[in-house]
Motif scaffolding. Sequence first.
Motif, PDB file in Angstrom:
ATOM      1  N   ASP A  65      23.711  26.602 -17.031  1.00  0.00           N
ATOM      2  CA  ASP A  65      23.368  27.046 -18.385  1.00  0.00           C
ATOM      3  C   ASP A  65      23.509  28.553 -18.488  1.00  0.00           C
ATOM      4  OD1 ASP A  65      22.764  24.467 -19.206  1.00  0.00           O
ATOM      5  OD2 ASP A  65      20.638  24.644 -18.671  1.00  0.00           O
ATOM      6  N   PRO A  69      18.320  26.686 -24.424  1.00  0.00           N
ATOM      7  CA  PRO A  69      18.638  25.531 -25.278  1.00  0.00           C
ATOM      8  C   PRO A  69      18.573  25.897 -26.751  1.00  0.00           C
ATOM      9  CG  PRO A  69      17.162  24.881 -23.497  1.00  0.00           C
ATOM     10  CD  PRO A  69      17.258  26.379 -23.447  1.00  0.00           C
ATOM     11  N   ASP A 111      29.748  31.690 -23.131  1.00  0.00           N
ATOM     12  CA  ASP A 111      29.676  30.866 -21.921  1.00  0.00           C
ATOM     13  C   ASP A 111      30.921  31.055 -21.043  1.00  0.00           C
ATOM     14  OD1 ASP A 111      27.298  29.888 -22.913  1.00  0.00           O
ATOM     15  OD2 ASP A 111      28.130  27.952 -23.555  1.00  0.00           O
TER      16      ASP A 111
END
Length: 457
Positions: A65, A69, A111
């Motif tokens: 990650d 979230p 990311d």
Amino acid sequence: EKATVEEKFPFEWMVIDKYRNVKGSADTEAKAKESARALASRAAKTPTISDKGINVSAAARTGADRRMPGEDISSDRLKETFKFKGVNFGNWMKGDANTQERQLHLNHAYDSFMDLAEVLDVPPEAMSLNGMLGVAIGAQGSGGFAAAHFVPGVNEINLTRESGAGSLAHEWAHALDHYFARQAGMARATDPFLTEHIGTAPGAGIRPEIVAKFDAIVQAMRKRSATPQEREAKAKKGIADAEVQIGRWLREPLLDRSLTDDAEVAQAVEKIKAGELGDGAIAVSSRSAVRTAVHDLAMLVKKKSGRKLSVDTMIGVNAHAERVKYLRGTISGDAAHVPQQMVQTQYLTDAAKLDADKGGKKYWSTSLEMFARAFDAFISDELESKAAKNTYLSHAGRTGATVPKGDERTAISAAIKGLVDAVETKEGEDGNVILYNVASSPALSPSDSAVYQMAQE
């Protein structure tokens, strides 16, 4: 009277294409860069085989990650984290209707650059290449032939709106190639990418270690060691060609009727073609000597027909007979020294065919494009080795003529890994991070030294 370039393009900033042709001018740097972007976008629409990526909505990622979230990344956050000089969207991606699409790009880009920095083992701030690099999304084209492109001088990666996902590693490789070309003093070259200047003496701003690593990558992309089967096939062809040449040298001398069907003469010729030349050599002139078997044939022809083989004929036969003997020795293992044989890679062969199929103009087979595609494959493979995947960052799982495969891919990736391992980072101005070679390595390794010296010869 013909106008000079200065008269035709009177402004301070000039826009040129990759062939150094002046395409326009502008009175400010910003306007010149905008013209350069437009020029690159038009050039990218050349119809040919597509190498484009996917739509951002189809991009997928597995791995560690990078965000909390539900966390969304802003343009400012993306810019500040990686120290990009700018993060821009095209006009048709602005507005409330495109908010979700813009956010997808920002999140995936964040990311992806984090993944890329981890694979390369550098800080996230290094992604901007010391603040040189900017990112634009949907600013130049909608995804025709090119899914994305990097514009040297403007120093900006542009991902097209409809099919730019998957091309980030490819375009970052172009930026890296250009970054080190700038260090080597090649910013104003026709193709300002270090991979396109193998063999050119670099400027003082880049150390030989880095140049040697790029040289090794280009060598791996274009040449590989021949397999035993390829070496044997080449030797057999060489033997056949040499035997034909021996026959041509002897065609006229052996036309005599008394020699045409003579078994003893035929046996002597076959012995020479088999590389059975005997020991030692016999002088046939003040400067030349031939092997015993060739001299014996000359004596036999004289005995049978009364005619002498000319010195030129004996020397010609001897030269090709020596080649037959050597090549037969390479197959049997009797040769004292068999140099390493290099052949063109399938990666280059496929790229050259793609160029030939579209008219012959080099694109796929240029070193800069081959490097970008190989770097993309390297990133995909490195992620896969960590049980990770990022289809926004790279063309995961891509096959076909545009990518290296098999043992060639392994060798090219090893050369790229050599570059990655040789590069260190240090803090620059304004929080930027500079890529440079390992300063504690005062000398080249023997292999890198050999590659570097070959490139300078």
